[in-house]
Design a protein around this motif. Structure first.
Motif, short mmCIF file in Angstrom:
data_model
loop_
_atom_site.label_atom_id
_atom_site.label_comp_id
_atom_site.label_asym_id
_atom_site.label_seq_id
_atom_site.Cartn_x
_atom_site.Cartn_y
_atom_site.Cartn_z
N ILE A 121 0.81 -1.11 -0.06
CA ILE A 121 0.24 -0.06 0.24
C ILE A 121 1.19 1.55 -0.11
N ASP A 122 1.92 1.51 0.70
CA ASP A 122 2.77 2.48 1.16
C ASP A 122 3.25 2.70 -0.36
N ASN B 71 -3.84 12.05 -1.50
CA ASN B 71 -4.65 12.62 -3.01
C ASN B 71 -4.60 12.72 -3.94
N ARG B 72 -4.29 11.71 -4.64
CA ARG B 72 -3.96 10.57 -5.48
C ARG B 72 -4.49 9.13 -6.00
N TYR B 73 -4.65 8.58 -5.01
CA TYR B 73 -5.18 7.03 -5.23
C TYR B 73 -6.53 6.88 -4.21
N TYR B 74 -7.02 5.73 -4.43
CA TYR B 74 -8.33 5.80 -3.47
C TYR B 74 -8.57 3.67 -3.72
N ILE B 75 -9.12 3.93 -2.14
CA ILE B 75 -9.71 2.75 -2.10
C ILE B 75 -10.76 2.16 -2.10
N CYS B 76 -11.38 1.17 -3.25
CA CYS B 76 -12.90 0.89 -2.94
C CYS B 76 -13.10 -0.57 -2.29
N GLY B 77 -13.63 -0.75 -1.65
CA GLY B 77 -14.85 -2.04 -1.56
C GLY B 77 -16.25 -1.84 -1.01
N HIS B 78 -16.88 -2.77 -0.72
CA HIS B 78 -17.85 -3.22 -0.67
C HIS B 78 -18.04 -3.43 0.38
N ASN B 79 -18.76 -2.64 1.62
CA ASN B 79 -18.90 -2.07 2.98
C ASN B 79 -17.94 -1.93 3.25
N ILE B 80 -16.79 -1.45 3.10
CA ILE B 80 -15.31 -1.53 3.02
C ILE B 80 -14.97 0.02 4.91
N GLN C 138 0.99 -4.30 16.09
CA GLN C 138 2.01 -3.63 17.11
C GLN C 138 2.39 -2.67 15.57
N LEU C 139 2.10 -2.65 14.63
CA LEU C 139 3.12 -2.58 12.72
C LEU C 139 2.40 -1.32 12.65
N PRO C 140 3.11 -0.34 11.25
CA PRO C 140 2.91 1.15 11.23
C PRO C 140 1.94 1.28 9.92
N MET C 141 1.24 1.83 10.97
CA MET C 141 -0.24 2.14 9.52
C MET C 141 0.18 2.84 8.42
N PRO C 142 -0.32 2.29 7.54
CA PRO C 142 0.00 2.77 5.77
C PRO C 142 -0.80 4.13 5.91
N ALA C 143 -0.36 5.08 5.04
CA ALA C 143 -1.00 6.21 4.87
C ALA C 143 -2.36 5.94 4.20
N LEU C 144 -3.10 5.76 3.39
CA LEU C 144 -4.23 5.39 2.96
C LEU C 144 -5.38 5.24 4.22
N LEU C 145 -4.61 4.57 5.02
CA LEU C 145 -5.59 4.01 5.91
C LEU C 145 -5.41 4.55 7.24
N ASP C 146 -4.17 5.61 7.61
CA ASP C 146 -4.32 6.35 8.71
C ASP C 146 -5.62 7.02 8.94
N ILE C 147 -6.44 6.59 9.23
CA ILE C 147 -7.77 8.14 9.46
C ILE C 147 -8.43 7.90 10.30
N LYS D 176 -12.03 13.51 9.82
CA LYS D 176 -13.29 14.58 9.38
C LYS D 176 -13.57 13.58 8.48
N PRO D 177 -15.43 13.30 7.22
CA PRO D 177 -15.34 13.00 6.55
C PRO D 177 -14.77 13.42 5.01
N TRP D 178 -14.68 14.48 5.12
CA TRP D 178 -14.20 15.19 3.69
C TRP D 178 -13.12 14.08 3.96
N GLU D 179 -11.85 14.64 4.78
CA GLU D 179 -10.50 13.86 4.53
C GLU D 179 -10.45 11.91 4.26
N THR D 180 -11.71 11.18 4.35
CA THR D 180 -11.31 10.50 4.19
C THR D 180 -12.34 9.84 2.53
N LYS D 181 -12.02 10.93 1.85
CA LYS D 181 -12.72 11.07 0.41
C LYS D 181 -12.28 9.61 -0.20
N HIS D 182 -11.11 9.00 -0.06
CA HIS D 182 -9.74 8.20 -0.74
C HIS D 182 -11.07 7.43 -0.41
#
Length: 250
Positions: A111-112, A119-128, A144-153, A157-163
């Protein structure tokens, strides 16, 4: 919004989970005690005191859906690209492992490496948003693993997780009352059903009794492909044909 998304910037995702132990008897005394508090709500029998037999049966049936009592045995992803003829294709790959920490580490590194820019990529799933992403994040914290940037939510706020693009949420059109399965939408919208071997209730048995991670991965990849097909339906575009689907060998 979905019409404006370049599908080649989307990582499609699905997970399969099982109970953290083979059965209720394998839990230590403390975890058995904690499950006795969780089980009534899992069975929608609020306030009831369950028998040992009911606790054991409910653990087998329900523990896998809770990140505190279950674990991930497979994360399948689908990446869409254009070939030399500019034709869209989807490449499916699974991170399937009996050791959850190894699975999560390999998935997070991917992922990383390839999808690190929110700001460039998306993750998509059903009921994700309700299941897959929170479950992955919780298990990453547990190990206790590092959190990937796309999952660091956490705390975003909702507008910060549009990816995060949820194909079930897209179908609701403001209706918050019900869950709509991917299988039902496949039937309604006319693309191949994602499940033709096992279903979710079989995954725990296939893992703990048959030790067949490969079978689970095949099942999970079909869900990912169906999610991508649904995404194309939302964009009013043709579904992937068989020769547009590439499976990465495990």
């Amino acid at each position: 919004m979905v019409d404006q998304i370049d599908i080649t910037k989307v990582l499609f995702l699905d997970i399969e989970t099982v109970s953290g132990a083979p059965d209720y008897a394998a839990l230590n005394e403390n975890m058995q005690h904690l499950w006795s508090y969780k089980a009534p709500s899992a069975l929608k029998r609020y306030g009831e005191e369950l028998t040992e037999e009911e606790l054991a049966a409910s653990y087998t049936d329900k523990a896998g859906i809770f990140a505190e009592f279950g674990k991930i045995v497979c994360i399948s992803v689908g990446a869409v690209y254009r070939d030399r003829d500019k034709r869209l294709k989807i490449r499916l790959k699974s991170f399937a492992n009996r050791d959850e920490a190894t699975l999560l580490r390999e998935f997070s590194e991917m992922i990383d490496q390839y999808y690190g820019d929110v700001n460039r990529y998306y993750i998509c799933g059903h009921n994700i948003k309700e299941f897959d992403v929170p479950y992955i994040c919780r298990r990453i914290v547990i190990h206790q693993l590092p959190m990937p940037a796309l999952l660091d939510i956490s705390g975003k706020k909702p507008w910060e997780t549009k990816h995060l693009v949820d194909t079930m949420e897209l179908w609701k059109f403001g209706d918050r009352k019900s869950y709509v399965s991917l299988k039902l939408l496949a039937a309604v919208l006319g693309f191949p059903s994602p499940k033709d071997d096992i279903d979710g209730s079989d995954v725990g048995r296939v893992f703990w009794e048959e030790d067949d991670v490969e079978r689970i991965a095949v099942y999970c990849e079909k869900d990912v492909l169906a999610t991508a097909q649904l995404f194309l339906k939302y964009q009013r575009k043709p579904a992937f044909a068989d020769d547009q689907v590439v499976f990465v060998e495990r």
